[in-house]
Design a protein around this motif. Structure first.
Motif, PDB file in Angstrom:
ATOM      1  N   UNK A  66       1.439  21.059  19.345  1.00 43.57           N
ATOM      2  CA  UNK A  66       1.543  19.617  19.141  1.00 43.57           C
ATOM      3  C   UNK A  66       0.417  19.149  18.216  1.00 43.57           C
ATOM      4  N   UNK A  67       0.792  18.446  17.155  1.00 38.74           N
ATOM      5  CA  UNK A  67      -0.218  18.058  16.169  1.00 38.74           C
ATOM      6  C   UNK A  67      -0.123  16.573  15.840  1.00 38.74           C
ATOM      7  N   UNK A  68      -1.198  16.068  15.269  1.00 42.43           N
ATOM      8  CA  UNK A  68      -1.287  14.650  14.915  1.00 42.43           C
ATOM      9  C   UNK A  68      -1.050  14.484  13.416  1.00 42.43           C
ATOM     10  N   UNK A  69      -0.113  13.640  13.085  1.00 45.29           N
ATOM     11  CA  UNK A  69       0.101  13.282  11.694  1.00 45.29           C
ATOM     12  C   UNK A  69      -1.097  12.470  11.206  1.00 45.29           C
ATOM     13  N   UNK A  70      -1.453  12.624   9.948  1.00 44.05           N
ATOM     14  CA  UNK A  70      -2.556  11.834   9.412  1.00 44.05           C
ATOM     15  C   UNK A  70      -2.285  10.344   9.599  1.00 44.05           C
ATOM     16  N   UNK A  71      -3.343   9.598   9.791  1.00 43.97           N
ATOM     17  CA  UNK A  71      -3.209   8.147   9.907  1.00 43.97           C
ATOM     18  C   UNK A  71      -3.026   7.567   8.502  1.00 43.97           C
ATOM     19  N   UNK A  72      -3.378   6.337   8.297  1.00 50.09           N
ATOM     20  CA  UNK A  72      -3.238   5.737   6.965  1.00 50.09           C
ATOM     21  C   UNK A  72      -4.590   5.258   6.472  1.00 50.09           C
ATOM     22  N   UNK A  73      -4.794   5.418   5.179  1.00 52.87           N
ATOM     23  CA  UNK A  73      -6.028   5.019   4.509  1.00 52.87           C
ATOM     24  C   UNK A  73      -5.704   4.904   3.025  1.00 52.87           C
ATOM     25  N   UNK A  74      -6.518   4.202   2.275  1.00 46.68           N
ATOM     26  CA  UNK A  74      -6.249   4.022   0.853  1.00 46.68           C
ATOM     27  C   UNK A  74      -6.629   5.259   0.049  1.00 46.68           C
ATOM     28  N   UNK A  75      -5.876   6.334   0.243  1.00 45.81           N
ATOM     29  CA  UNK A  75      -6.019   7.565  -0.528  1.00 45.81           C
ATOM     30  C   UNK A  75      -4.630   7.980  -1.005  1.00 45.81           C
ATOM     31  N   UNK A  76      -4.446   8.195  -2.303  1.00 44.11           N
ATOM     32  CA  UNK A  76      -3.095   8.297  -2.886  1.00 44.11           C
ATOM     33  C   UNK A  76      -2.199   9.365  -2.287  1.00 44.11           C
ATOM     34  N   UNK A  77      -2.728  10.509  -1.897  1.00 42.80           N
ATOM     35  CA  UNK A  77      -1.866  11.611  -1.460  1.00 42.80           C
ATOM     36  C   UNK A  77      -1.392  11.481  -0.022  1.00 42.80           C
TER      37      UNK A  77
END
Length: 234
Positions: A66-77
């Motif tokens: 079980x893994x965590x998807x990246x959150x959100x931040x102002x980084x283009x990729x």
């Protein structure tokens, strides 16, 4: 100590950590990845699948992962990375992904709302490993159909689509044949999401939560958010 290696060096964390308890029985694996390689989406996709396979072979069983998807931040990729993680969650056996994009911080790579992340990981384990009857994931897109100026999107997981705090539904975009990105009006009707275009034009792709820092707000009755996704229309 001149022999001290950098933690980013390949195999360092494995040799210093994981290899020390391979013979210890474990029920499953929880992975909350770092962000140092989020710019290299394709390489990470390959490496992540290899990591899961490798660790399972060490314990000689198909351990739940079980893994965590990246959150959100102002980084283009980051939206591309989140979508890659979503695809892996469907491609690899016995894995589950906890969405965290709604908990991100536009400037801070270490968002502070960690308990919700832990709760969502726990739901995955309770449902899939311990077989409890619970909703463990947010809405997952299953079908997208264009009919003139309307696009209808179906989801699974849960019985009711809603928005966070009952706000106006946001986060959806579409791409037309020219490659232009359009932000249509979106509503929940009959437990489907309907996108309303200003004119009748061919849409090739539907995007959701595809801004690096996203305030997209679709969820189900359990309060679990939908993942970033990009899905093509034929």
């Amino acid at each position: 100590d001149p022999r001290q290696r950098h933690p980013y060096e390949p195999c360092y964390n494995y040799e210093a950590g994981i290899s020390q308890f391979i013979n210890t029985p474990i029920k499953g694996i929880i992975w909350y990845q770092g962000e140092s390689d989020a710019h290299n989406v394709d390489l990470y996709a390959y490496n992540f699948k290899q990591l899961i396979s490798s660790w399972r072979s060490l314990w000689k069983e198909g351990l739940p992962f079980y893994f965590v998807q990246l959150s959100s931040i102002d980084r283009p990729s980051w939206p591309y990375f989140r979508d890659m993680q979503r695809e892996i969650s469907h491609e690899v056996f016995n894995v589950g992904m906890a969405v965290s994009s709604d908990l991100g911080d536009s400037l801070n790579v270490h968002p502070t709302h960690k308990q919700a992340v832990g709760d969502r990981l726990a739901l995955l384990a309770l449902k899939n490993t311990y077989h409890q009857k619970t909703i463990a994931q947010g809405p997952e897109v299953t079908k997208v159909v264009q009919n003139g100026k309307n696009i209808t999107i179906d989801f699974k997981n849960g019985k009711k689509l809603q928005t966070r705090n009952n706000e106006q539904l946001i986060g959806f975009e579409v791409m037309n044949e020219k490659g232009e990105i359009i932000s249509p009006k979106a509503e929940i009707k009959n437990n489907q999401v309907i996108l309303f275009l200003d004119k009748n034009e061919k849409i090739t792709k539907v995007l959701y939560a595809y801004k690096p820092f996203s305030r997209a707000n679709l969820e189900n009755e359990a309060g679990l958010p939908a993942s970033t996704f990009s899905i093509g229309l034929k």
